[in-house]
Design a protein around this motif. Structure first.
Motif, PDB file in Angstrom:
ATOM      1  N   ALA A 170       0.990  -1.201   0.022  1.00  0.00           N
ATOM      2  CA  ALA A 170      -0.062   0.148   0.042  1.00  0.00           C
ATOM      3  C   ALA A 170       0.874   1.032   0.078  1.00  0.00           C
ATOM      4  O   ALA A 170       2.152   1.170   0.346  1.00  0.00           O
ATOM      5  CB  ALA A 170      -0.892  -0.011   1.282  1.00  0.00           C
ATOM      6  N   ALA A 171       0.310   2.446  -0.226  1.00  0.00           N
ATOM      7  CA  ALA A 171       1.142   3.503  -0.329  1.00  0.00           C
ATOM      8  C   ALA A 171       1.130   4.035   1.293  1.00  0.00           C
ATOM      9  O   ALA A 171       0.523   3.368   2.110  1.00  0.00           O
ATOM     10  CB  ALA A 171       0.151   4.905  -0.919  1.00  0.00           C
ATOM     11  N   PRO A 172       2.363   4.940   1.615  1.00  0.00           N
ATOM     12  CA  PRO A 172       2.552   5.014   2.894  1.00  0.00           C
ATOM     13  C   PRO A 172       1.142   5.831   3.780  1.00  0.00           C
ATOM     14  O   PRO A 172       1.197   5.629   5.135  1.00  0.00           O
ATOM     15  CB  PRO A 172       3.579   6.065   2.863  1.00  0.00           C
ATOM     16  CG  PRO A 172       4.357   5.920   1.477  1.00  0.00           C
ATOM     17  CD  PRO A 172       3.200   5.455   0.758  1.00  0.00           C
ATOM     18  N   VAL A 173       0.418   6.456   2.838  1.00  0.00           N
ATOM     19  CA  VAL A 173      -0.797   7.281   3.641  1.00  0.00           C
ATOM     20  C   VAL A 173      -1.604   5.889   4.362  1.00  0.00           C
ATOM     21  O   VAL A 173      -2.140   6.185   5.610  1.00  0.00           O
ATOM     22  CB  VAL A 173      -1.563   7.808   2.660  1.00  0.00           C
ATOM     23  CG1 VAL A 173      -2.250   6.746   1.628  1.00  0.00           C
ATOM     24  CG2 VAL A 173      -2.611   8.730   3.486  1.00  0.00           C
ATOM     25  N   TRP A 174      -1.722   4.844   3.793  1.00  0.00           N
ATOM     26  CA  TRP A 174      -2.293   3.719   4.204  1.00  0.00           C
ATOM     27  C   TRP A 174      -1.515   2.802   5.072  1.00  0.00           C
ATOM     28  O   TRP A 174      -1.728   2.359   6.334  1.00  0.00           O
ATOM     29  CB  TRP A 174      -2.868   2.725   3.156  1.00  0.00           C
ATOM     30  CG  TRP A 174      -4.104   3.137   2.500  1.00  0.00           C
ATOM     31  CD1 TRP A 174      -4.000   3.898   1.428  1.00  0.00           C
ATOM     32  CD2 TRP A 174      -5.649   3.473   3.194  1.00  0.00           C
ATOM     33  NE1 TRP A 174      -5.287   4.072   0.926  1.00  0.00           N
ATOM     34  CE2 TRP A 174      -6.139   4.117   1.931  1.00  0.00           C
ATOM     35  CE3 TRP A 174      -6.067   2.923   4.449  1.00  0.00           C
ATOM     36  CZ2 TRP A 174      -7.531   4.297   2.197  1.00  0.00           C
ATOM     37  CZ3 TRP A 174      -7.289   3.357   4.302  1.00  0.00           C
ATOM     38  CH2 TRP A 174      -8.222   4.040   3.294  1.00  0.00           C
ATOM     39  N   ALA A 175      -0.114   2.599   4.754  1.00  0.00           N
ATOM     40  CA  ALA A 175       0.759   1.532   5.649  1.00  0.00           C
ATOM     41  C   ALA A 175       1.058   2.208   6.682  1.00  0.00           C
ATOM     42  O   ALA A 175       0.994   1.200   7.779  1.00  0.00           O
ATOM     43  CB  ALA A 175       2.080   1.466   4.899  1.00  0.00           C
ATOM     44  N   THR A 192     -11.809  -2.773   5.691  1.00  0.00           N
ATOM     45  CA  THR A 192     -12.179  -1.543   5.619  1.00  0.00           C
ATOM     46  C   THR A 192     -11.398  -0.533   4.643  1.00  0.00           C
ATOM     47  O   THR A 192     -11.745   0.463   4.438  1.00  0.00           O
ATOM     48  CB  THR A 192     -12.349  -0.796   7.010  1.00  0.00           C
ATOM     49  OG1 THR A 192     -10.976  -0.785   7.694  1.00  0.00           O
ATOM     50  CG2 THR A 192     -13.189  -1.494   7.831  1.00  0.00           C
ATOM     51  N   VAL A 193     -10.566  -1.110   3.912  1.00  0.00           N
ATOM     52  CA  VAL A 193      -9.534  -0.557   3.093  1.00  0.00           C
ATOM     53  C   VAL A 193      -9.967  -0.978   2.042  1.00  0.00           C
ATOM     54  O   VAL A 193     -10.000  -2.018   1.485  1.00  0.00           O
ATOM     55  CB  VAL A 193      -8.043  -0.793   3.580  1.00  0.00           C
ATOM     56  CG1 VAL A 193      -6.921  -0.027   2.472  1.00  0.00           C
ATOM     57  CG2 VAL A 193      -7.776  -0.585   4.706  1.00  0.00           C
ATOM     58  N   PRO A 194      -9.891   0.017   0.880  1.00  0.00           N
ATOM     59  CA  PRO A 194     -10.012  -0.280  -0.607  1.00  0.00           C
ATOM     60  C   PRO A 194      -9.126  -1.211  -1.087  1.00  0.00           C
ATOM     61  O   PRO A 194      -7.919  -1.109  -0.870  1.00  0.00           O
ATOM     62  CB  PRO A 194      -9.943   0.983  -1.484  1.00  0.00           C
ATOM     63  CG  PRO A 194     -10.279   1.901  -0.107  1.00  0.00           C
ATOM     64  CD  PRO A 194      -9.894   1.419   1.042  1.00  0.00           C
ATOM     65  N   LEU A 195      -9.567  -2.284  -1.886  1.00  0.00           N
ATOM     66  CA  LEU A 195      -8.881  -3.297  -2.543  1.00  0.00           C
ATOM     67  C   LEU A 195      -8.823  -3.051  -3.772  1.00  0.00           C
ATOM     68  O   LEU A 195      -9.681  -2.908  -4.572  1.00  0.00           O
ATOM     69  CB  LEU A 195      -9.203  -4.597  -2.157  1.00  0.00           C
ATOM     70  CG  LEU A 195      -8.577  -5.866  -3.148  1.00  0.00           C
ATOM     71  CD1 LEU A 195      -7.041  -5.872  -2.840  1.00  0.00           C
ATOM     72  CD2 LEU A 195      -9.285  -7.189  -2.561  1.00  0.00           C
ATOM     73  N   VAL A 196      -7.429  -2.833  -4.530  1.00  0.00           N
ATOM     74  CA  VAL A 196      -7.398  -2.678  -6.025  1.00  0.00           C
ATOM     75  C   VAL A 196      -6.757  -4.275  -6.535  1.00  0.00           C
ATOM     76  O   VAL A 196      -5.812  -4.713  -6.068  1.00  0.00           O
ATOM     77  CB  VAL A 196      -6.458  -1.600  -6.267  1.00  0.00           C
ATOM     78  CG1 VAL A 196      -6.290  -1.542  -7.739  1.00  0.00           C
ATOM     79  CG2 VAL A 196      -6.867  -0.361  -5.566  1.00  0.00           C
ATOM     80  N   THR A 220     -14.336  -7.408  -1.229  1.00  0.00           N
ATOM     81  CA  THR A 220     -14.582  -7.285  -2.710  1.00  0.00           C
ATOM     82  C   THR A 220     -13.675  -5.985  -3.246  1.00  0.00           C
ATOM     83  O   THR A 220     -13.249  -5.371  -2.571  1.00  0.00           O
ATOM     84  CB  THR A 220     -16.123  -7.049  -2.975  1.00  0.00           C
ATOM     85  OG1 THR A 220     -16.441  -5.856  -2.456  1.00  0.00           O
ATOM     86  CG2 THR A 220     -16.783  -8.099  -2.580  1.00  0.00           C
ATOM     87  N   ALA A 221     -13.418  -6.092  -4.519  1.00  0.00           N
ATOM     88  CA  ALA A 221     -12.453  -5.076  -5.228  1.00  0.00           C
ATOM     89  C   ALA A 221     -13.313  -3.816  -5.252  1.00  0.00           C
ATOM     90  O   ALA A 221     -14.573  -3.683  -5.433  1.00  0.00           O
ATOM     91  CB  ALA A 221     -12.023  -5.464  -6.652  1.00  0.00           C
ATOM     92  N   GLY A 238      -2.524   6.080  -3.679  1.00  0.00           N
ATOM     93  CA  GLY A 238      -3.133   6.058  -2.585  1.00  0.00           C
ATOM     94  C   GLY A 238      -4.545   5.380  -2.416  1.00  0.00           C
ATOM     95  O   GLY A 238      -5.412   5.625  -1.661  1.00  0.00           O
ATOM     96  N   ALA A 239      -4.847   4.671  -3.598  1.00  0.00           N
ATOM     97  CA  ALA A 239      -6.337   4.267  -3.870  1.00  0.00           C
ATOM     98  C   ALA A 239      -6.560   3.074  -2.685  1.00  0.00           C
ATOM     99  O   ALA A 239      -7.852   2.709  -2.718  1.00  0.00           O
ATOM    100  CB  ALA A 239      -6.571   3.489  -5.327  1.00  0.00           C
ATOM    101  N   GLY A 240      -5.755   2.566  -2.260  1.00  0.00           N
ATOM    102  CA  GLY A 240      -5.839   1.465  -1.298  1.00  0.00           C
ATOM    103  C   GLY A 240      -4.610   0.341  -1.089  1.00  0.00           C
ATOM    104  O   GLY A 240      -3.483   0.842  -1.423  1.00  0.00           O
ATOM    105  N   PHE A 241      -4.880  -0.978  -1.202  1.00  0.00           N
ATOM    106  CA  PHE A 241      -4.015  -1.858  -1.067  1.00  0.00           C
ATOM    107  C   PHE A 241      -4.087  -2.854  -2.103  1.00  0.00           C
ATOM    108  O   PHE A 241      -5.320  -3.090  -2.786  1.00  0.00           O
ATOM    109  CB  PHE A 241      -3.943  -2.620   0.502  1.00  0.00           C
ATOM    110  CG  PHE A 241      -5.125  -3.871   0.427  1.00  0.00           C
ATOM    111  CD1 PHE A 241      -4.508  -5.084   0.268  1.00  0.00           C
ATOM    112  CD2 PHE A 241      -6.215  -3.304   0.738  1.00  0.00           C
ATOM    113  CE1 PHE A 241      -5.784  -5.824   0.597  1.00  0.00           C
ATOM    114  CE2 PHE A 241      -7.326  -4.178   1.131  1.00  0.00           C
ATOM    115  CZ  PHE A 241      -6.934  -5.868   0.950  1.00  0.00           C
ATOM    116  N   THR A 242      -3.047  -3.760  -2.517  1.00  0.00           N
ATOM    117  CA  THR A 242      -3.237  -5.007  -3.356  1.00  0.00           C
ATOM    118  C   THR A 242      -1.887  -5.661  -3.097  1.00  0.00           C
ATOM    119  O   THR A 242      -1.218  -5.638  -2.395  1.00  0.00           O
ATOM    120  CB  THR A 242      -3.030  -4.178  -4.985  1.00  0.00           C
ATOM    121  OG1 THR A 242      -3.440  -5.038  -5.594  1.00  0.00           O
ATOM    122  CG2 THR A 242      -1.587  -3.792  -5.052  1.00  0.00           C
TER     123      THR A 242
END
Length: 300
Positions: A170-175, A192-196, A220-221, A238-242
């Protein structure tokens, strides 16, 4: 389908099928595009079936064309080997038709093959998903396919090419908010975090969850992009994690624009294979491309 088909029309058909366009076939055969078009219309009239559908970037073979290509590709390739090169082609070398995942082709295969291109090797590169590409390989549309799984059966020959290690990022803003919680609370904190993802069925992420966490992924994505480079760009923004192949995000991890959320001792690994259909025409450049890819993959 009529048994007595014109051999020149069949050669032209196979060139259209493999190149994906009437223009490409004309260049391969040293013919004019109107000649190719005329021959294909005549073949369609003779067979009574539509062989190609017009697309935005060329032509798309119908199921009838797939069947015909599967029947004639090997005999025509063998005949071409016996008969020798077509004088109309002059000194032009036959192109090598290479297919595989778009991300691996663009980031690894094409840079490795650049010296061969400078040496006169001609390439026709097609991205796609493994199952479809292997079917096209059997039908004679490609010379080599980089596959994400070993092909079934004995009709195709394959050798291991490279191992992809998958990493949860993930980007640092999430990590910054998730990494410590994930270590303590487990993967449920990511719900609760957007999944890409690459696709709706989350193939890479689901495999990571099974292998690393020992459970099913129930997310779900939020975003699907059928190209891992798009997934990478979205997550870096920053869209989420993957979950990505590590080779694809090495630069972002080094710069810190992506952060690994979890680094297990035994990360999931997928082996890619270089697949070839035996019995194809004797194009020495196919062997050269194969050798360069196998040698370059040792450092991927």
């Amino acid at each position: 389908m009529t048994d007595q088909l014109d051999l020149n029309q069949l050669r032209t058909f196979l060139a259209v099928y493999r190149s994906g366009s009437f223009t490409g076939a004309a260049q391969l055969l040293g013919l004019s595009q109107p000649t190719v078009t005329t021959q294909m219309r005549a073949l369609e009239r003779q067979t009574g079936r539509e062989l190609f559908e017009r697309g935005p970037r060329g032509v798309v073979p119908t199921a009838v064309a797939d069947e015909l290509a599967a029947r004639i590709a090997t005999p025509l390739d063998e005949l071409a080997t016996v008969a020798g090169p077509d004088p109309a082609a002059g000194d032009r070398r036959a192109p090598v038709h290479l297919a595989g995942p778009a991300e691996l082709l663009c980031s690894r295969a094409l840079p490795a093959l650049a010296p061969l291109v400078c040496d006169g090797v001609r390439l026709r590169v097609s991205p796609g998903l493994t199952d479809a590409l292997l079917d096209e390989l059997r039908a004679g549309r490609h010379d080599l396919v980089i596959a994400t799984a070993r092909p079934r059966g004995r009709a195709l020959t394959s050798v291991p090419l490279t191992d992809e290690e998958f990493v949860l990022v993930a980007a640092p803003v999430w990590a910054d908010a998730l990494k410590e919680r994930l270590a303590v609370e487990g993967p449920a904190v990511l719900h609760t975090v957007p999944l890409v993802s690459y696709a709706e069925d989350l193939p890479i992420a689901r495999r990571y969850w099974r292998h690393v966490f020992g459970r099913r992924l129930s997310c779900t994505a939020a975003v699907t992009v059928p190209d891992l480079r798009g997934v990478l760009a979205a997550v870096e923004a920053g869209a989420g994690f993957t979950v990505l192949p590590r080779y694809l995000c090495l630069d972002q991890l080094a710069r810190g624009t992506l952060v690994p959320l979890h680094e297990p001792d035994d990360p999931p690994i997928n082996t890619g294979f270089l697949v070839q259909r035996p019995g194809v025409g004797d194009n020495p450049d196919v062997a050269r491309v194969r050798e360069v890819l196998l040698r370059a993959a040792r450092g991927w």
